[in-house]
Scaffold this motif. Structure first.
Motif, mmCIF file in Angstrom:
data_model
loop_
_atom_site.group_PDB
_atom_site.id
_atom_site.type_symbol
_atom_site.label_atom_id
_atom_site.label_comp_id
_atom_site.label_asym_id
_atom_site.label_seq_id
_atom_site.Cartn_x
_atom_site.Cartn_y
_atom_site.Cartn_z
ATOM 1 N N GLN A 26 0.840 -1.190 0.000
ATOM 2 C CA GLN A 26 0.000 0.000 0.000
ATOM 3 C C GLN A 26 0.883 1.250 0.000
ATOM 4 O O GLN A 26 1.461 1.614 1.024
ATOM 5 N N GLY B 249 -4.824 2.561 -2.463
ATOM 6 C CA GLY B 249 -5.351 1.335 -1.907
ATOM 7 C C GLY B 249 -4.318 0.221 -1.960
ATOM 8 O O GLY B 249 -3.342 0.307 -2.694
ATOM 9 N N CYS C 10 -18.505 3.431 -5.705
ATOM 10 C CA CYS C 10 -17.546 2.420 -6.147
ATOM 11 C C CYS C 10 -18.005 1.893 -7.494
ATOM 12 O O CYS C 10 -19.136 1.430 -7.640
ATOM 13 N N TYR D 130 -14.189 -2.608 2.694
ATOM 14 C CA TYR D 130 -13.314 -2.683 3.858
ATOM 15 C C TYR D 130 -13.233 -1.296 4.474
ATOM 16 O O TYR D 130 -13.311 -0.277 3.789
ATOM 17 N N TYR E 203 -12.539 1.390 1.708
ATOM 18 C CA TYR E 203 -12.007 0.825 0.467
ATOM 19 C C TYR E 203 -13.002 -0.169 -0.118
ATOM 20 O O TYR E 203 -13.472 -1.065 0.579
ATOM 21 N N CYS E 204 -13.274 -0.016 -1.379
ATOM 22 C CA CYS E 204 -14.060 -0.983 -2.119
ATOM 23 C C CYS E 204 -13.092 -1.989 -2.740
ATOM 24 O O CYS E 204 -11.978 -1.606 -3.153
ATOM 25 N N ALA E 205 -13.465 -3.259 -2.770
ATOM 26 C CA ALA E 205 -12.566 -4.288 -3.307
ATOM 27 C C ALA E 205 -13.357 -5.327 -4.075
ATOM 28 O O ALA E 205 -14.538 -5.562 -3.820
ATOM 29 N N PHE F 207 -8.229 -3.605 -4.886
ATOM 30 C CA PHE F 207 -8.802 -2.497 -4.126
ATOM 31 C C PHE F 207 -8.901 -1.230 -4.966
ATOM 32 O O PHE F 207 -8.088 -0.992 -5.871
#
Lengths: 114, 111
Positions: free
Chosen positions: A37, A42, B23, B36, B86-88, B101
Motif C-alpha cells: 500500500q 489502496g 464504487c 473494507y 475501500y471498495c474491493a 482495491f
C-alpha cells in the motif's frame, strides 16, 4: 487470538539492500496474502501462499519473492530495493474453512527506502 | 484484468446526513464485491460483502451489475463512521480470492 501479526512494525533501508518481512496468520488460517500500500493509495496484491506454494501473483517484479512455512507463517522478501518500494506492506490471512473470501489483515510493516 | 474505482478521495458530511460512497468496477467475469474500512490507528477490516446481503453498522451496499457499481450507503451518518473506506473486488470463481482495491475514500462526519 492476537489475529494476524507482522514484524517488524517499521523498517528503514537504503537503495539496493534486501529486506525480509514476516507474517503470522490468524489461528486456524492456512492461506497468506501480501499487499503493498503506497501512500494515498489502496492496497495492491503482491502474491498469495497456500500449502507452502505461491498460488497466485499480482503484477510485481521477481525482486519480490516469498515463502510459507509448515506452520503457515510467511515471509516477504524484496531484493535490490528501490525508492519506489517505500510503502506499507500488509499481510492478510484466510481459510477455506471459514469462507473463501474473508481476509483478515495485519497491522502492516512500514518500509522506508532511502 | 479487473479494476476498482472510487471517484471521491474525500467525502465530508454532517452528523445525521445521508452518506453514499461510490464504487465502480470493471471485470469481465463474475465478481464478488466488498467494502473494507480502516478506523484511525486500526487495521483494515471487512465491513460487508455483497454475497451476504447484510447491513453492518447501518451500512448497506447493492451490487448493480448493469452499472457495474457497488455504492455504500447509510441513511444517517454518525461521527464514529469517520474512517477510510475501500471498495474491493475478488473474482468469484478464483480459488485464490485475490483482492483488487480501489484507491479509497476518506469519510469525515462533522458534529
Amino acid at each position: 487470538d492476537a489475529g494476524v501479526t507482522q514484524s517488524p512494525t517499521h523498517l528503514i533501508k537504503t537503495r539496493g539492500q534486501q529486506v525480509t518481512l514476516r507474517c503470522s496468520p490468524k489461528s486456524g488460517h492456512d492461506t497468506v496474502s501480501w499487499y503493498q500500500q503506497a501512500l494515498g493509495q489502496g492496497p495492491q496484491f503482491i502474491f498469495q501462499y497456500y500449502e507452502e506454494e505461491e498460488r497466485q501473483r499480482g503484477n510485481f517484479p521477481d525482486r519480490f519473492s516469498g515463502h510459507q512455512f509448515p506452520n503457515y507463517s510467511s515471509e516477504l522478501n524484496v531484493n535490490a530495493l528501490l525508492l519506489g518500494d517505500s510503502a506499507l506492506y500488509l499481510c492478510a490471512s484466510s481459510s477455506p474453512k471459514t469462507g473463501r473470501e474473508t481476509q483478515y489483515f495485519g497491522p502492516g510493516t512500514r518500509l522506508l527506502v532511502l | 484484468a479487473q479494476r476498482v474505482t472510487q471517484p471521491e478521495k474525500l467525502l465530508s458530511v454532517f452528523k445525521g446526513a445521508p452518506v453514499e460512497l461510490k464504487c465502480n468496477y470493471s471485470y469481465s467475469g463474475s465478481p464478488e464485491l466488498f467494502w473494507y474500512v480502516q478506523y484511525s490507528r486500526q487495521r483494515l477490516q471487512l465491513l460487508l460483502r455483497h454475497i451476504s446481503r447484510e447491513s453492518i453498522k447501518g451500512f448497506t451496499a447493492d451490487l448493480n451489475k448493469g452499472e457495474t457499481s457497488f455504492h455504500l450507503k447509510k441513511p444517517f451518518a454518525q461521527e464514529e463512521d469517520s474512517a477510510m473506506y475501500y471498495c474491493a473486488l475478488s473474482p468469484l470463481h478464483n480459488a485464490g480470492n485475490m483482492l483488487t482495491f480501489g484507491g479509497g475514500t476518506r469519510l469525515m462526519v462533522k458534529p
